[in-house]
Design a protein around this motif. Structure first.
Motif, PDB file in Angstrom:
ATOM      1  N   PRO A  79       2.563  25.376  57.423  1.00 48.17           N
ATOM      2  CA  PRO A  79       3.825  25.706  56.352  1.00 48.17           C
ATOM      3  C   PRO A  79       4.730  24.235  56.545  1.00 48.17           C
ATOM      4  CG  PRO A  79       3.054  28.105  57.160  1.00 48.17           C
ATOM      5  CD  PRO A  79       2.753  26.752  58.215  1.00 48.17           C
ATOM      6  N   ARG A  80       4.949  24.777  54.933  1.00 48.22           N
ATOM      7  CA  ARG A  80       6.437  23.885  55.223  1.00 48.22           C
ATOM      8  C   ARG A  80       7.734  24.143  56.005  1.00 48.22           C
ATOM      9  NH1 ARG A  80       7.476  21.825  48.938  1.00 48.22           N
ATOM     10  NH2 ARG A  80       8.820  20.895  49.722  1.00 48.22           N
ATOM     11  N   GLN A  81       7.949  25.339  55.750  1.00 48.90           N
ATOM     12  CA  GLN A  81       9.034  25.576  56.519  1.00 48.90           C
ATOM     13  C   GLN A  81       9.152  25.476  57.980  1.00 48.90           C
ATOM     14  OE1 GLN A  81      11.775  27.239  55.099  1.00 48.90           O
ATOM     15  NE2 GLN A  81      13.165  27.606  56.375  1.00 48.90           N
ATOM     16  N   THR A  82       7.719  25.540  58.466  1.00 47.51           N
ATOM     17  CA  THR A  82       7.525  25.267  59.655  1.00 47.51           C
ATOM     18  C   THR A  82       7.732  23.858  60.336  1.00 47.51           C
ATOM     19  OG1 THR A  82       6.363  27.305  60.314  1.00 47.51           O
ATOM     20  CG2 THR A  82       6.482  25.352  61.830  1.00 47.51           C
ATOM     21  N   VAL A  83       7.897  22.957  59.641  1.00 50.52           N
ATOM     22  CA  VAL A  83       7.318  21.364  59.651  1.00 50.52           C
ATOM     23  C   VAL A  83       8.588  20.894  59.696  1.00 50.52           C
ATOM     24  CG1 VAL A  83       7.031  19.210  58.818  1.00 50.52           C
ATOM     25  CG2 VAL A  83       4.635  20.993  59.003  1.00 50.52           C
ATOM     26  N   TRP A  84      10.045  21.448  58.073  1.00 50.11           N
ATOM     27  CA  TRP A  84      10.879  21.342  58.269  1.00 50.11           C
ATOM     28  C   TRP A  84      11.887  21.250  59.874  1.00 50.11           C
ATOM     29  CZ3 TRP A  84      14.113  18.898  54.343  1.00 50.11           C
ATOM     30  CH2 TRP A  84      15.198  18.524  54.456  1.00 50.11           C
ATOM     31  N   GLU A  85      11.742  22.272  59.868  1.00 43.87           N
ATOM     32  CA  GLU A  85      12.125  22.955  61.255  1.00 43.87           C
ATOM     33  C   GLU A  85      12.603  22.281  62.547  1.00 43.87           C
ATOM     34  OE1 GLU A  85      12.758  27.400  64.184  1.00 43.87           O
ATOM     35  OE2 GLU A  85      11.585  27.442  62.163  1.00 43.87           O
ATOM     36  N   PHE A  86      10.865  21.913  62.478  1.00 41.54           N
ATOM     37  CA  PHE A  86      10.552  21.262  63.550  1.00 41.54           C
ATOM     38  C   PHE A  86      11.294  19.972  63.561  1.00 41.54           C
ATOM     39  CE2 PHE A  86       8.600  24.829  65.160  1.00 41.54           C
ATOM     40  CZ  PHE A  86       8.075  24.220  66.246  1.00 41.54           C
ATOM     41  N   PHE A  87      11.330  18.936  62.610  1.00 41.20           N
ATOM     42  CA  PHE A  87      11.962  18.357  62.174  1.00 41.20           C
ATOM     43  C   PHE A  87      13.489  18.133  62.207  1.00 41.20           C
ATOM     44  CE2 PHE A  87       8.021  16.043  61.466  1.00 41.20           C
ATOM     45  CZ  PHE A  87       8.392  14.887  62.032  1.00 41.20           C
ATOM     46  N   ILE A  94       3.551  13.168  66.395  1.00 38.79           N
ATOM     47  CA  ILE A  94       2.775  13.994  65.283  1.00 38.79           C
ATOM     48  C   ILE A  94       1.479  14.942  65.932  1.00 38.79           C
ATOM     49  CG2 ILE A  94       1.247  14.025  63.562  1.00 38.79           C
ATOM     50  CD1 ILE A  94       4.732  14.118  63.326  1.00 38.79           C
ATOM     51  N   ALA A  95       1.018  13.480  66.942  1.00 36.69           N
ATOM     52  CA  ALA A  95      -0.751  14.741  67.641  1.00 36.69           C
ATOM     53  C   ALA A  95      -0.469  15.792  68.261  1.00 36.69           C
ATOM     54  CB  ALA A  95      -1.243  13.249  68.184  1.00 36.69           C
ATOM     55  N   GLY A  96       1.132  15.659  68.894  1.00 29.94           N
ATOM     56  CA  GLY A  96       1.436  16.625  70.421  1.00 29.94           C
ATOM     57  C   GLY A  96       1.825  17.316  69.036  1.00 29.94           C
ATOM     58  N   LEU A  97       2.753  17.342  68.055  1.00 33.02           N
ATOM     59  CA  LEU A  97       3.013  18.559  67.243  1.00 33.02           C
ATOM     60  C   LEU A  97       1.724  18.937  66.868  1.00 33.02           C
ATOM     61  CD1 LEU A  97       6.182  19.673  65.700  1.00 33.02           C
ATOM     62  CD2 LEU A  97       5.287  17.915  64.006  1.00 33.02           C
ATOM     63  N   ARG A  98       0.925  18.454  65.595  1.00 33.99           N
ATOM     64  CA  ARG A  98       0.069  19.376  65.151  1.00 33.99           C
ATOM     65  C   ARG A  98      -0.652  20.154  66.452  1.00 33.99           C
ATOM     66  NH1 ARG A  98      -2.591  13.516  63.399  1.00 33.99           N
ATOM     67  NH2 ARG A  98      -1.762  13.957  60.827  1.00 33.99           N
ATOM     68  N   SER A  99      -0.663  19.900  67.696  1.00 32.72           N
ATOM     69  CA  SER A  99      -1.680  20.612  68.753  1.00 32.72           C
ATOM     70  C   SER A  99      -0.365  21.793  68.752  1.00 32.72           C
ATOM     71  CB  SER A  99      -1.519  20.473  69.898  1.00 32.72           C
ATOM     72  OG  SER A  99      -0.365  19.578  70.786  1.00 32.72           O
ATOM     73  N   MET A 100       0.656  21.756  68.683  1.00 34.73           N
ATOM     74  CA  MET A 100       1.891  22.877  69.077  1.00 34.73           C
ATOM     75  C   MET A 100       1.065  23.750  67.723  1.00 34.73           C
ATOM     76  SD  MET A 100       6.348  22.541  69.371  1.00 34.73           S
ATOM     77  CE  MET A 100       4.852  20.757  70.805  1.00 34.73           C
ATOM     78  N   LEU A 101       1.141  23.454  66.519  1.00 36.31           N
ATOM     79  CA  LEU A 101       1.395  24.282  65.622  1.00 36.31           C
ATOM     80  C   LEU A 101      -0.154  24.481  64.828  1.00 36.31           C
ATOM     81  CD1 LEU A 101       4.567  22.291  63.770  1.00 36.31           C
ATOM     82  CD2 LEU A 101       4.658  23.976  65.140  1.00 36.31           C
ATOM     83  N   GLU A 102      -0.847  23.715  64.625  1.00 34.67           N
ATOM     84  CA  GLU A 102      -1.733  24.252  63.454  1.00 34.67           C
ATOM     85  C   GLU A 102      -2.463  25.580  64.476  1.00 34.67           C
ATOM     86  OE1 GLU A 102      -3.997  20.340  63.077  1.00 34.67           O
ATOM     87  OE2 GLU A 102      -2.636  19.836  61.865  1.00 34.67           O
ATOM     88  N   GLY A 103      -3.107  26.289  63.067  1.00 36.57           N
ATOM     89  CA  GLY A 103      -3.248  27.532  64.277  1.00 36.57           C
ATOM     90  C   GLY A 103      -2.975  28.447  64.971  1.00 36.57           C
ATOM     91  N   LYS A 104      -1.142  28.007  64.733  1.00 28.25           N
ATOM     92  CA  LYS A 104      -1.136  28.950  65.524  1.00 28.25           C
ATOM     93  C   LYS A 104       0.354  29.561  64.896  1.00 28.25           C
ATOM     94  CE  LYS A 104      -1.905  26.214  69.810  1.00 28.25           C
ATOM     95  NZ  LYS A 104      -1.539  25.220  71.060  1.00 28.25           N
ATOM     96  N   GLN A 105       0.394  29.292  64.102  1.00 32.12           N
ATOM     97  CA  GLN A 105       1.097  30.314  63.084  1.00 32.12           C
ATOM     98  C   GLN A 105       0.948  32.278  63.810  1.00 32.12           C
ATOM     99  OE1 GLN A 105       4.360  28.614  61.816  1.00 32.12           O
ATOM    100  NE2 GLN A 105       2.893  27.181  63.357  1.00 32.12           N
ATOM    101  N   PRO A 106       2.182  32.797  63.581  1.00 31.91           N
ATOM    102  CA  PRO A 106       2.147  33.965  63.342  1.00 31.91           C
ATOM    103  C   PRO A 106       1.692  34.564  62.839  1.00 31.91           C
ATOM    104  CG  PRO A 106       4.579  32.656  63.612  1.00 31.91           C
ATOM    105  CD  PRO A 106       3.706  32.324  64.098  1.00 31.91           C
ATOM    106  N   VAL A 107       0.972  35.606  62.831  1.00 35.01           N
ATOM    107  CA  VAL A 107       0.835  36.716  61.752  1.00 35.01           C
ATOM    108  C   VAL A 107       1.557  37.696  61.335  1.00 35.01           C
ATOM    109  CG1 VAL A 107      -1.403  38.322  60.294  1.00 35.01           C
ATOM    110  CG2 VAL A 107      -1.918  35.955  61.560  1.00 35.01           C
ATOM    111  N   LEU A 108       2.323  37.742  60.250  1.00 31.80           N
ATOM    112  CA  LEU A 108       3.078  38.781  59.962  1.00 31.80           C
ATOM    113  C   LEU A 108       2.549  40.274  59.776  1.00 31.80           C
ATOM    114  CD1 LEU A 108       4.863  37.275  56.878  1.00 31.80           C
ATOM    115  CD2 LEU A 108       6.157  37.293  59.611  1.00 31.80           C
ATOM    116  N   ASP A 109       2.133  40.298  59.152  1.00 34.16           N
ATOM    117  CA  ASP A 109       0.648  41.391  59.844  1.00 34.16           C
ATOM    118  C   ASP A 109       0.247  41.530  58.143  1.00 34.16           C
ATOM    119  OD1 ASP A 109       2.391  42.698  57.655  1.00 34.16           O
ATOM    120  OD2 ASP A 109       4.040  43.421  58.142  1.00 34.16           O
ATOM    121  N   ALA A 110      -0.894  42.745  58.296  1.00 32.72           N
ATOM    122  CA  ALA A 110      -2.108  42.552  57.784  1.00 32.72           C
ATOM    123  C   ALA A 110      -1.065  43.206  56.056  1.00 32.72           C
ATOM    124  CB  ALA A 110      -3.162  43.545  58.423  1.00 32.72           C
ATOM    125  N   VAL A 111      -0.115  43.857  55.706  1.00 32.58           N
ATOM    126  CA  VAL A 111       0.283  44.383  54.570  1.00 32.58           C
ATOM    127  C   VAL A 111       0.353  43.336  53.605  1.00 32.58           C
ATOM    128  CG1 VAL A 111       1.900  45.505  53.662  1.00 32.58           C
ATOM    129  CG2 VAL A 111       1.256  46.346  55.344  1.00 32.58           C
TER     130      VAL A 111
END
Length: 386
Positions: A226-234, A346-363
């Motif tokens: 997400p943009r917000q996440t990338v912004w935070e990591f920069f 960026i390769a390291g950042l991708r491995s850190m972020l991609e597919g690893k964002q927490p799922v809030l919940d099913a709602v």
């Protein structure tokens, strides 16, 4: 099993002037206008917030994130207000309608109330509802006397509990101390930001963005996060240092609020690279002036833009400003080294972020009430009431 209590930040975005507006204008265009402005604000708030529900002239949002950087949270609130003001201005300039609703839309404004506490989630009528003392408190805080103190209707009102959870110094940031007595709950310490004053300052600010057309060189990356996440990591030193090859990153933001004038000291052994914030527009872009630890080195100006990318990804553009002719050789050499370092990082950042964002919940969040945009181009017919 009883629902489990969770810590959360709560915020309510409330339309000021709503009742008088609806009572005096044509209902069809009025509802379109209200829906448009509320849609603008709620979209700007999430993330970090998610929508709990609409409450007439207000949107109730929350986040259960364990820890939120204080600057990021304030940027989210103020950024939502700034986007409302920009939307209001563009709509008024574009509208061809002269009905009472379109003429009076400038009387609308927004206020925000923010609190931190505990809640429980429970099912009521087939949908999720938030409950608890702190949920009640944040709603009670909507009825206050802050407007009388600051002389306006646009403000962000933070409870002292929210300020402490955010870890910010309200006095250093120029927040206005306030107190309210809430029935059953008692005395509550609060801190207010005058959003009208903040908007005037924001609107008057001279932008310093290196655009694509003006850039001397551009580095581009797509990141599946997400943009917000990338912004935070920069922008947040603690997150930035997780993927950038610096020994330490020390932020000097004066009043404790990240933004224009903030200096980041990136330490590499005995050398320090200093980045000064020259322009700041969360979460779209920021521009820095980079001073390298080399005698006589020119300052390199760069805009880092965080954009919506394809297929839900975030598109990152690092745009270097055109140097003076005498500095081109130096900038070319520095840019080549920076490109190599950034590509690897960026390769390291991708491995850190991609597919690893927490799922809030099913709602799922409640659907936004979307505007048909009729008030922009379709005047109310002469036989309309009002």
């Amino acid at each position: 099993m009883l629902p489990k209590a969770e810590a959360a930040y709560f915020a309510i975005a409330d339309i000021s002037g709503y009742t008088n507006f609806l009572a005096a204008v044509e209902l069809d265009h009025a509802q379109d206008i209200i829906a448009d402005f509320m849609d603008t604000v709620v979209k700007a708030l999430r993330p970090p917030f998610r929508l709990a529900k609409f409450e007439g002239d207000a949107a109730f949002v929350y986040t259960t994130a364990e820890k939120i950087d204080g600057s990021l949270l304030q940027d989210a609130i103020e950024g939502a207000y700034f986007k409302f003001r920009r939307r209001l201005r563009s709509v008024r300039q574009a509208s061809t309608c002269e009905c009472q609703a379109c003429v009076a839309m400038g009387d609308l404004d927004f206020k925000f109330v923010i609190h931190h506490g505990e809640m429980v989630k429970q099912k009521m009528g087939g949908r999720e509802e938030l409950a608890g003392r702190d949920v009640i408190l944040v709603h009670r805080l909507l009825k206050n006397t802050v407007g009388e103190k600051i002389g306006g209707r646009a403000y962000a009102l933070y409870s002292d509990a929210a300020i402490r959870a955010m870890g910010v110094d309200p006095v250093a940031q120029g927040l206005i101390a306030h107190h309210e007595t809430i029935d059953v709950i008692g005395d509550v310490t609060l801190w207010a930001r005058d959003l009208e004053a903040a908007w005037r300052q924001e609107d008057a600010q001279t932008r310093m963005q290196v655009t694509r057309d003006d850039a001397y060189a551009i580095l581009e990356f797509d990141i599946a996060a997400p943009r917000q996440t990338v912004w935070e990591f920069f922008t947040v030193p603690g997150q930035w240092q997780k993927w950038w090859d610096a020994d330490a990153i020390v932020e000097d933001s004066g009043k404790g609020r990240r933004g224009l004038g903030t200096k980041n000291h990136c330490m590499h052994g005995n050398h320090t690279v200093v980045e000064e914030m020259l322009d700041w527009r969360p979460t779209d872009y920021f521009t820095v002036g980079i001073t390298l630890p080399i005698p006589g080195a020119p300052r390199i100006v760069m805009t880092r833009a965080v954009l919506d990318g394809p297929d839900g990804m975030t598109h990152l553009e690092l745009r270097v400003a055109k140097p003076k002719p005498k500095d081109r050789e130096f900038v070319d050499g520095a840019a080549a080294k920076y490109t190599e370092r950034m590509t690897k990082a960026i390769a390291g950042l991708r491995s850190m972020l991609e597919g690893k964002q927490p799922v809030l919940d099913a709602v799922e969040d409640p659907a936004l009430t979307r505007s048909g945009g009729r008030f922009l181009t379709e005047p109310v017919k002469s036989g309309a009431r009002g």
